[in-house]
Design a protein around this motif. Structure first.
Motif, short mmCIF file in Angstrom:
data_model
loop_
_atom_site.label_atom_id
_atom_site.label_comp_id
_atom_site.label_asym_id
_atom_site.label_seq_id
_atom_site.Cartn_x
_atom_site.Cartn_y
_atom_site.Cartn_z
N UNK A 64 13.84 -2.89 3.03
CA UNK A 64 12.59 -2.13 3.12
C UNK A 64 11.83 -2.70 4.31
N UNK A 65 11.47 -1.87 5.26
CA UNK A 65 10.75 -2.31 6.45
C UNK A 65 9.26 -2.26 6.15
N UNK A 66 8.59 -3.42 6.19
CA UNK A 66 7.16 -3.52 5.87
C UNK A 66 6.42 -3.94 7.14
N UNK A 67 5.54 -3.06 7.60
CA UNK A 67 4.76 -3.35 8.80
C UNK A 67 3.58 -4.25 8.45
N UNK A 68 3.34 -5.22 9.33
CA UNK A 68 2.24 -6.16 9.12
C UNK A 68 0.88 -5.50 9.29
N UNK A 69 -0.09 -6.03 8.59
CA UNK A 69 -1.47 -5.53 8.66
C UNK A 69 -2.38 -6.68 9.11
N UNK A 79 -4.04 -9.55 10.83
CA UNK A 79 -3.59 -10.53 11.81
C UNK A 79 -2.11 -10.49 12.08
N UNK A 80 -1.37 -9.77 11.24
CA UNK A 80 0.09 -9.65 11.42
C UNK A 80 0.46 -8.28 11.98
N UNK A 81 -0.52 -7.53 12.48
CA UNK A 81 -0.25 -6.21 13.04
C UNK A 81 0.77 -6.29 14.17
N UNK A 82 1.65 -5.31 14.26
CA UNK A 82 2.67 -5.28 15.29
C UNK A 82 3.96 -5.97 14.88
N UNK A 83 3.95 -6.65 13.74
CA UNK A 83 5.15 -7.30 13.23
C UNK A 83 5.72 -6.48 12.08
N UNK A 84 7.04 -6.48 11.97
CA UNK A 84 7.70 -5.78 10.88
C UNK A 84 8.58 -6.77 10.12
N UNK A 85 8.46 -6.75 8.81
CA UNK A 85 9.26 -7.62 7.95
C UNK A 85 10.36 -6.78 7.30
N UNK A 86 11.59 -7.31 7.33
CA UNK A 86 12.71 -6.66 6.64
C UNK A 86 12.86 -7.33 5.29
N UNK A 87 12.49 -6.64 4.23
CA UNK A 87 12.60 -7.20 2.89
C UNK A 87 13.87 -6.70 2.23
N UNK A 88 14.75 -7.63 1.90
CA UNK A 88 15.99 -7.23 1.24
C UNK A 88 15.66 -6.82 -0.19
N UNK A 89 16.19 -5.68 -0.59
CA UNK A 89 15.95 -5.15 -1.93
C UNK A 89 17.26 -4.59 -2.48
N UNK A 90 17.28 -4.30 -3.74
CA UNK A 90 18.45 -3.62 -4.31
C UNK A 90 18.16 -2.14 -4.39
N UNK A 91 19.21 -1.36 -4.41
CA UNK A 91 19.05 0.09 -4.54
C UNK A 91 18.35 0.41 -5.86
N UNK A 92 18.67 -0.34 -6.91
CA UNK A 92 18.06 -0.12 -8.22
C UNK A 92 16.56 -0.41 -8.20
N UNK A 93 16.15 -1.50 -7.54
CA UNK A 93 14.72 -1.82 -7.45
C UNK A 93 13.96 -0.73 -6.70
N UNK A 94 14.58 -0.22 -5.63
CA UNK A 94 13.95 0.86 -4.86
C UNK A 94 13.81 2.12 -5.71
N UNK A 95 14.87 2.50 -6.40
CA UNK A 95 14.82 3.70 -7.23
C UNK A 95 13.79 3.56 -8.36
N UNK A 149 0.81 -1.22 0.00
CA UNK A 149 0.00 0.00 0.00
C UNK A 149 0.85 1.28 0.00
N UNK A 150 0.25 2.35 -0.45
CA UNK A 150 0.90 3.66 -0.38
C UNK A 150 1.19 3.99 1.08
N UNK A 151 2.21 4.82 1.30
CA UNK A 151 2.52 5.23 2.66
C UNK A 151 4.01 5.44 2.87
N UNK A 152 4.39 5.60 4.13
CA UNK A 152 5.78 5.82 4.52
C UNK A 152 6.44 4.48 4.84
N UNK A 153 7.65 4.30 4.35
CA UNK A 153 8.42 3.08 4.59
C UNK A 153 9.83 3.45 5.01
N UNK A 154 10.32 2.78 6.05
CA UNK A 154 11.70 2.97 6.47
C UNK A 154 12.61 2.11 5.59
N UNK A 155 13.78 2.67 5.28
CA UNK A 155 14.81 1.98 4.53
C UNK A 155 16.03 1.87 5.44
#
Length: 90
Positions: free
Chosen positions: A54-59, A61-77, A26-32
């Motif tokens: 990319x830090x993805x917060x759970x929604x 039933x997974x609320x309160x959990x944060x997933x660290x998704x490994x990404x490349x700088x190029x994919x993010x850009x 979803x749209x929103x703020x994400x920590x890198x």
């Protein structure tokens, strides 16, 4: 080995996808989180990026959990470019 990490925030105005991960986020703020290691043996201080997450917060039933998704700088850009958003420093 000397490591350092830095954190920034990106804002997506629209839902987006990332290469290698199913589904849309979803749209929103994400920590890198960026991890770097000190390059040894140089006459000056220099670091090499070892990982970007990319830090993805759970929604729901997974609320309160944060997933660290490994990404490349190029994919993010590319995702930010598609969105038309600009990264902001935290």
């Amino acid at each position: 080995m000397i490591m350092r990490s830095s954190r920034s925030t990106v804002i997506f105005a629209n839902p987006f996808t990332l290469a290698g991960y199913p589904g849309e986020l979803p749209a929103g703020c994400y920590d890198i989180l960026i991890e770097e290691e000190l390059l040894q043996g140089l006459s000056f201080e220099a670091y090499r990026r070892t990982a970007t997450y990319l830090m993805v917060e759970g929604k729901g039933g997974h609320g309160g959990k944060t997933e660290m998704r490994i990404i490349t700088e190029m994919d993010l850009q590319e995702a930010l470019s598609r969105d038309g958003a600009v990264p902001t420093r935290a």
